[in-house]
Design a protein around this motif. Sequence first.
Motif, PDB file in Angstrom:
ATOM      1  N   ASN A 447       0.871  -1.174   0.000  1.00  0.00           N
ATOM      2  CA  ASN A 447       0.000   0.000   0.000  1.00  0.00           C
ATOM      3  C   ASN A 447       0.907   1.222   0.000  1.00  0.00           C
ATOM      4  O   ASN A 447       1.600   1.501   0.982  1.00  0.00           O
ATOM      5  CB  ASN A 447      -0.910  -0.006   1.235  1.00  0.00           C
ATOM      6  N   ILE A 448       0.911   1.901  -1.123  1.00  0.00           N
ATOM      7  CA  ILE A 448       1.836   3.040  -1.306  1.00  0.00           C
ATOM      8  C   ILE A 448       1.604   4.091  -0.210  1.00  0.00           C
ATOM      9  O   ILE A 448       2.532   4.733   0.265  1.00  0.00           O
ATOM     10  CB  ILE A 448       1.632   3.704  -2.700  1.00  0.00           C
ATOM     11  N   GLU A 449       0.365   4.264   0.221  1.00  0.00           N
ATOM     12  CA  GLU A 449       0.019   5.354   1.131  1.00  0.00           C
ATOM     13  C   GLU A 449       0.416   5.063   2.590  1.00  0.00           C
ATOM     14  O   GLU A 449       0.636   5.990   3.363  1.00  0.00           O
ATOM     15  CB  GLU A 449      -1.485   5.644   1.034  1.00  0.00           C
ATOM     16  N   THR A 450       0.502   3.766   2.953  1.00  0.00           N
ATOM     17  CA  THR A 450       0.750   3.453   4.380  1.00  0.00           C
ATOM     18  C   THR A 450       2.034   2.679   4.651  1.00  0.00           C
ATOM     19  O   THR A 450       2.508   2.653   5.785  1.00  0.00           O
ATOM     20  CB  THR A 450      -0.436   2.645   4.944  1.00  0.00           C
ATOM     21  N   ASN A 479      -2.039   5.976  -4.028  1.00  0.00           N
ATOM     22  CA  ASN A 479      -2.310   4.772  -4.833  1.00  0.00           C
ATOM     23  C   ASN A 479      -2.909   5.159  -6.185  1.00  0.00           C
ATOM     24  O   ASN A 479      -4.062   4.868  -6.501  1.00  0.00           O
ATOM     25  CB  ASN A 479      -3.265   3.839  -4.079  1.00  0.00           C
ATOM     26  N   PHE A 480      -2.083   5.837  -6.987  1.00  0.00           N
ATOM     27  CA  PHE A 480      -2.546   6.288  -8.306  1.00  0.00           C
ATOM     28  C   PHE A 480      -2.636   5.124  -9.294  1.00  0.00           C
ATOM     29  O   PHE A 480      -3.477   5.131 -10.183  1.00  0.00           O
ATOM     30  CB  PHE A 480      -1.580   7.330  -8.891  1.00  0.00           C
ATOM     31  N   HIS A 481      -1.735   4.151  -9.151  1.00  0.00           N
ATOM     32  CA  HIS A 481      -1.642   3.073 -10.138  1.00  0.00           C
ATOM     33  C   HIS A 481      -1.808   1.726  -9.440  1.00  0.00           C
ATOM     34  O   HIS A 481      -0.907   1.266  -8.746  1.00  0.00           O
ATOM     35  CB  HIS A 481      -0.303   3.136 -10.879  1.00  0.00           C
ATOM     36  N   ASN A 482      -2.966   1.107  -9.632  1.00  0.00           N
ATOM     37  CA  ASN A 482      -3.292  -0.143  -8.950  1.00  0.00           C
ATOM     38  C   ASN A 482      -3.313  -1.290  -9.957  1.00  0.00           C
ATOM     39  O   ASN A 482      -4.170  -1.330 -10.849  1.00  0.00           O
ATOM     40  CB  ASN A 482      -4.669  -0.018  -8.286  1.00  0.00           C
ATOM     41  N   LEU A 483      -2.356  -2.190  -9.812  1.00  0.00           N
ATOM     42  CA  LEU A 483      -2.241  -3.335 -10.728  1.00  0.00           C
ATOM     43  C   LEU A 483      -2.754  -4.591 -10.025  1.00  0.00           C
ATOM     44  O   LEU A 483      -2.254  -4.939  -8.957  1.00  0.00           O
ATOM     45  CB  LEU A 483      -0.777  -3.562 -11.100  1.00  0.00           C
ATOM     46  N   VAL A 484      -3.720  -5.254 -10.617  1.00  0.00           N
ATOM     47  CA  VAL A 484      -4.254  -6.478 -10.033  1.00  0.00           C
ATOM     48  C   VAL A 484      -4.085  -7.610 -11.038  1.00  0.00           C
ATOM     49  O   VAL A 484      -4.519  -7.491 -12.189  1.00  0.00           O
ATOM     50  CB  VAL A 484      -5.757  -6.333  -9.676  1.00  0.00           C
ATOM     51  N   ILE A 485      -3.460  -8.700 -10.611  1.00  0.00           N
ATOM     52  CA  ILE A 485      -3.333  -9.871 -11.478  1.00  0.00           C
ATOM     53  C   ILE A 485      -4.324 -10.927 -11.009  1.00  0.00           C
ATOM     54  O   ILE A 485      -4.396 -11.251  -9.824  1.00  0.00           O
ATOM     55  CB  ILE A 485      -1.878 -10.412 -11.515  1.00  0.00           C
ATOM     56  N   PRO A 510       6.071   2.924  -8.433  1.00  0.00           N
ATOM     57  CA  PRO A 510       4.887   3.434  -7.717  1.00  0.00           C
ATOM     58  C   PRO A 510       3.603   2.687  -8.075  1.00  0.00           C
ATOM     59  O   PRO A 510       2.633   3.281  -8.550  1.00  0.00           O
ATOM     60  CB  PRO A 510       4.826   4.900  -8.152  1.00  0.00           C
ATOM     61  N   PHE A 511       3.605   1.372  -7.906  1.00  0.00           N
ATOM     62  CA  PHE A 511       2.427   0.561  -8.190  1.00  0.00           C
ATOM     63  C   PHE A 511       1.938  -0.106  -6.913  1.00  0.00           C
ATOM     64  O   PHE A 511       2.727  -0.659  -6.150  1.00  0.00           O
ATOM     65  CB  PHE A 511       2.759  -0.552  -9.202  1.00  0.00           C
ATOM     66  N   ARG A 512       0.647  -0.065  -6.703  1.00  0.00           N
ATOM     67  CA  ARG A 512       0.039  -0.897  -5.674  1.00  0.00           C
ATOM     68  C   ARG A 512      -0.383  -2.190  -6.352  1.00  0.00           C
ATOM     69  O   ARG A 512      -1.111  -2.166  -7.351  1.00  0.00           O
ATOM     70  CB  ARG A 512      -1.183  -0.182  -5.088  1.00  0.00           C
ATOM     71  N   ILE A 513       0.107  -3.314  -5.838  1.00  0.00           N
ATOM     72  CA  ILE A 513      -0.056  -4.579  -6.555  1.00  0.00           C
ATOM     73  C   ILE A 513      -0.950  -5.515  -5.764  1.00  0.00           C
ATOM     74  O   ILE A 513      -0.769  -5.706  -4.555  1.00  0.00           O
ATOM     75  CB  ILE A 513       1.324  -5.212  -6.836  1.00  0.00           C
ATOM     76  N   HIS A 666      -9.105  13.972  -1.007  1.00  0.00           N
ATOM     77  CA  HIS A 666      -9.776  12.798  -1.576  1.00  0.00           C
ATOM     78  C   HIS A 666      -8.994  11.515  -1.304  1.00  0.00           C
ATOM     79  O   HIS A 666      -7.761  11.522  -1.282  1.00  0.00           O
ATOM     80  CB  HIS A 666      -9.906  12.946  -3.107  1.00  0.00           C
ATOM     81  N   ASP A 667      -9.747  10.436  -1.125  1.00  0.00           N
ATOM     82  CA  ASP A 667      -9.138   9.103  -1.148  1.00  0.00           C
ATOM     83  C   ASP A 667      -8.980   8.748  -2.637  1.00  0.00           C
ATOM     84  O   ASP A 667      -9.975   8.648  -3.372  1.00  0.00           O
ATOM     85  CB  ASP A 667     -10.052   8.091  -0.452  1.00  0.00           C
TER      86      ASP A 667
END
Length: 1528
Positions: A447-450, A479-485, A510-513, A666-667
């Motif tokens: 989590n990029i933010e925490t 968390n601008f860029h959220n990558l989900v596989i 800078p990816f939240r994965i 904003h969140d």
Amino acid sequence: MRGAAFRAIVALFTLILLIGEVKGQAKSKPITTHLTAKWPDSPLLLETSEYMAEESLATFWGFVEAIAEMDANAYRKKTDKEKFEDTLTTASHFLLPSQLRILKFALSVRAFSPKIEMFRQIVIDRSLPTPEECGAVVDVGGQLVCDVAKVKKLVEEGGGDKPVVYEVDHHFPGGENAKVVAVLYAELGSPEFPAFHQVLKELAIAGRVDYILRHRVQSHSPRRVRLSGYGVELAIKSTEYKAQDDTKVQEEGREVVEDEEGEVEVEGFLFNKLESLHPEKKEDLNQLRKHLIESQHEMAPMKVWQLQHLSLQAAQRIMSAPPDQQLSILVQTAQNFPALARSLVRIKVDDKMKREILKNQNTLSQQMDVNPSDAALFINGLLLDMEYTTIFTLLDHIRSEDRVIGGLHKLGLEGEALKTLLALDASDGPQEYGIDIRDSAIMWMNNIETDKAYRKWPSSTGELLRPTYPGMLRSIRKNFHNLVIVADPSKASTAELIRLLESFMNHNAPFRIGLVIAVDSDESLRGFDDPGLAMLCAFNFISENFAGREDANLKALQFLIDIYASSHGDITVTDVTNFFANKYPSTDLEDVFGEDSDYDVGRMLAQEFVEKAGITTLPQVLMNGVPLPEKHLNADEFEEVVLMEVMRTTQMLQKAVYRGELGDKHDVTDWLMALPNIMPRLNDRILSTKSSSYVDMTGESNLRISAITVEDFSALKATEMTSIMTNSFHYLSTKTEPAIRPLTVWIVADLDTEEGRGLLLEAVKYLRESNSVRVYAVHNLNTTKITPGMFSRAVEVAQNTLAPAVARQFLAKVLVKENARKILDGSKKWSDFGITGLDMDAFLSRLSALKDDVFNKHSAYARKVLSLSPGGRAVLANGRMLGTLRPSEKFVQEDFGLLEKYFQSSLGEKITEVLEAEDSLPKGNINDMIMKVAAILQTKPQSKGRTNINLRAEQYSVVKIPARDPKMPAFDIVAVCDPVSNAAQKLGPILLVLQEVVNANIRVVLNAREKHSEMPLKSFYRFVLEPEPLFTEGGELAPGPHARFTSIPESPILTQNYHPPENWLVEVVESIHDLDNIKLESVESGVHSEFELENLLLEGHCFEQSSGNPPRGLQFTLGNNKQPVMVDTIVMANLGYFQLKANPGAWLLKLRHGRSADIYSIASHEGTDTPAGSEDVQVVMGSFKSHVVKVRVAKKPGKQHMQLLSDENDEGGGLWNSITSTFTSGSSSDDQDETVNIFSVASGHLYERFLRIMMVSVLRHTKAPVKFWFLKNFLSPNFKDALPLLAKEYGFEYELVQYKWPRWLHQQSEKQRIIWGYKILFLDVLFPLDIKKIIFVDADQVVRADIKDLNNEDLDGAPYGFVPFCDSRKEIEGFRFWKQGYWHNHLAGRKYHISALFVVDLKRFRQIAAGDRLRGQYQGLSQDPNSLSNLDQDLPNNMIHQVRIKSLPQDWLWCESWCDDESKKTAKIIDLCNNPMTKEAKLVAAQRIISEWTEYDAGIKNVMQGFKEGKASLTQDSTSQRRSHIEL
């Protein structure tokens, strides 16, 4: 002055009329040519049926029904013209008048003839009984039946093998899901067809058979299909060096047809008019006309000042003509420009016209990027690139446009409303929809933010606006860029992606994965049973072990990555448990992977997420909820596509921050998930139109469904049935007051089934959420039931008699699964579900009184118009049918929400806005109009947007042709061209035909160039095109269109060139004249040639699945079941390009047997017609349009490190590209190195004469076997016919090879430069892989030594060897350009080599990708017209630093122009290169320089003479053989 000139001409006219001293009338000498296909002429009736099939399935079968009802025996006795008129009459019941004109145009260009030939080839491949034995044949389960009576019995028995089914097949509506498939091979209009059709139709309606109709022509026409849609050019040839053969041509008597062309005035006389006024003076007028034309057509060079204003002067001539003749004058000026140029010089240009042209050029340049002398064609504002647009793509375009214009007009829309609606583009809405990723199924790795790892990063959204280097990723704690596989972790394809995601995290990208582990949801399975499930259990165990830590999930992910490192390929259960046991030896495996495991959690959540996201194939990756394209999910492309998405997202976020829409308060995740493209659920049926079909809602009927019987309703046309249905519907909606509801949904289902009720319930539930939707249920009963069940009846009564809101509430109750079950088992009654506003007694009374025929009508509609099987389910949204739902497929409330959002954003809002602005709607209420307009607009292909062409002025320089029928809607066609340009030569005739085919307002903007410094056009031109088929007076189909040149000046030498569509391979098959050197002075009665469409090109691109690189040297073959290898080809490194020569039919594409098939297998393919479950790659060719396939290949297990072009490559040659004949037996592999392979190119009779002499001189001095390879593209019929004779006489082998210049490689327009290109650019793909060396020898050479010695020259590791230019003849020094300027600096002391002779080590050439490098360099340099003046020579010399040249010994090539007389004594090969000082003719030089040349020439002539004497019978035999045996 003008008066004096006129009097002089009249005096001359009178003189010729009075004096009969002209000695005989000179014969007209036309140049004519035509192009035919290789296949027999196809009946126009069958071509019409294929046109109908492209309109819709219902239209096709309606047309077939109409044909089946006619008297077949009477039809067969009619003439071609009568048959054509009958066909048009039948077609007119299904098409608008405007569509009928387009149909005639399609039949004229024979657009659907390849489809009929394709079916003929399928018939040949299937080995059916002959038409004499069996007029119609049915294939049921592999058994062929000729007896109608037996068909029913075979269908009832079932069983057998299912025949191969193609996407192009015609399935009778309603039977697609039947277990038995029956293919009828028959000819429409034959006596046998109706009986078979009737039986199979009845079986299909009953749902017992999938009835497929394939055309099978009973009696083939002896003539072949005559083609059109191509251009023919007569280019004026440079006469600097004389290259004409002096052999006299024996001309056959050919009837001279009168000049059919319209006429431009000749020196003030209109001879057509004069001949009609004075028919008795016709001969004298012809003589005067000829005299004036010849004096006018003097081809003496023009001075520069005369050339300057030719474009403007041509424009002036066009604009000075009467308006109805301006387009014809434009065509004739452009097509005959070289002959008319001198007459244009005297025309004075009007300043007003010139100023207007300059103003318009400024507007065109600024608004449309169309520069002076550029050309463009806009149809209804859509730009068509005429360089790539063929007549067949143009036909598709005008059909699509006419369908929309005609449909909107039929709805009563016209004027600005029609134009605005036509311009609407569905592609303007958001194209990429995403799924909400705030879901508990996703396990986040970071989590990029925490997380602490990112704590030093700035956290303000304002950081997005800070400037950075291009392409640099911004490190911001959001968390601008959220990558989900989403993946099954046990698959090898998942491992690559997970490793890449780990790499992102290791590098602090800078990816939240996040990860969704999607494994088998079967509850009976445990970790010991399934590897994916075992990995899920292990992941959960480790994650729980580290619970409370921010990197808990990351630790679990690392475990998966460690397993990948220790295994290859797909993971097994043993791999997981063994690795786990080593890592956690104290943990009991049974506790983790066994029956009572606490770690088998999250399966159902993942399954729900996969369903919700509409994911059908794994793995899938989401970026901020939006699925990434599946084809990029490989190791080679994944990183790039992710970075591209980041750049796009960053731009969008920057704009939001700048506008104040996104800030620190904003969140970010909540903000991203609130974007309009994020949906609660995704469904590919809605977002992709691949499986969609469209209902034509333009029918006009005032009837309601209750006013017509089932039989009469079923017999109506599809559009009429739809009209009656829409007239009769009472829609379900939320509120009763009038409201605009842009989305009309039809639910088609059998409501007596649980699936049918469930589908309708979801739609009814959605109505509570939206007041913009209305719903209606269409009944599609299962044929096993005799009468409709209670739910079908209840729904019908509710939706047709209750108030919309009351009906909705009632159905929302009774359709609930539990309630429905209770009603069915009798424990509840309808009366138990009463609601406010529902009069239950009246409802029950109407329920008992309801008749069954409404259900039969609905079911007939579902089958005939919607092509649904009985009981099949479907959802229609404003006429768009979202495919047939599979039995277990869900379509839920959220899907209807997505459907509404998708429609509103793409078209709904725009259509509503236009229709609301209308003062009064012409027909029906606004909701019906929105539905019908949307049904029409959705059929339009997505476009790049339309341009409104507003010119500054149109008075003096724009040709305007008004629409033929001003009351009907008209196309807006704008053509922009310079009147004396290549574009005008092609565009003009197309506009003349379009004027006949479509109702159009045409404007031709004369984009004339202000000044010229050279002749703007150096060729005559004809574009072969007719608006409709032509017939003879006797009613027979006319021979067909052809190109005809008349009144061509006789003195210049002309070269005839064909300009067919890019994917056509054409060659001359009949001509006694030298088409490279046409000189009308030398012929008696004109020049005629016949060309043939040899092949349609199948093009493709091939890449390796893992690396994404093209597999250089990979070979593909194309064939059919009977002959698996008919042609083969090699894949280039440039774009992974390959080409195969095909013809209409169904073909098998395979990897070539040998190294290609040993190392690789085909992993996936696009653009093919492979049936589901088939291992073979099927490609169906049924069109004149380009066909491009995309193939991905993968190396087989254990072959990952093997290379195709390695030293052990000994792959056999087999058939090669276009081998037409090989007369000696094929060489064994042991003999390959013994044979000397010689490649040469020749064009024109003189060079073919030289080529024969070169061949004989090689054979005279070479002891080893010799095989000649000739480029087929340019050889004359005479040369090809003589080759077998020469091969037999002199004892050599030969093959004819052919390659089409790829469209992506910069094209050359001059024939000589095209030939030069073929010499050097395609060496790696022209020859089989087993040919190790090839020697190129120019045609104009004589060999005096054993050429085997040249073949044996050591090239020292260079891919090829050339002979350097001689330095010994000193008097020519001034012409040695390579010793100064650019070449002197570039060569840096190296020699400049001549391209007349070179040796290629093909193996080395391919290994270092020399061909790909040469093409790459050529592509860059050839854009500059001043580069590569000697293309075949300059290119390898320019590349000498990248592709090394081995300098061959000087004595291998002697040329008088550059080498002194002394060195001639040791010369091994003498070349007749041009002498820049003397410009001596080649023929004269040959006889003077080479003593043995005359002897060779005489010997060959004697052999050829013997051939000519026996040619009549030989030609007759070979021609009949060639034409009866159609092959690739």
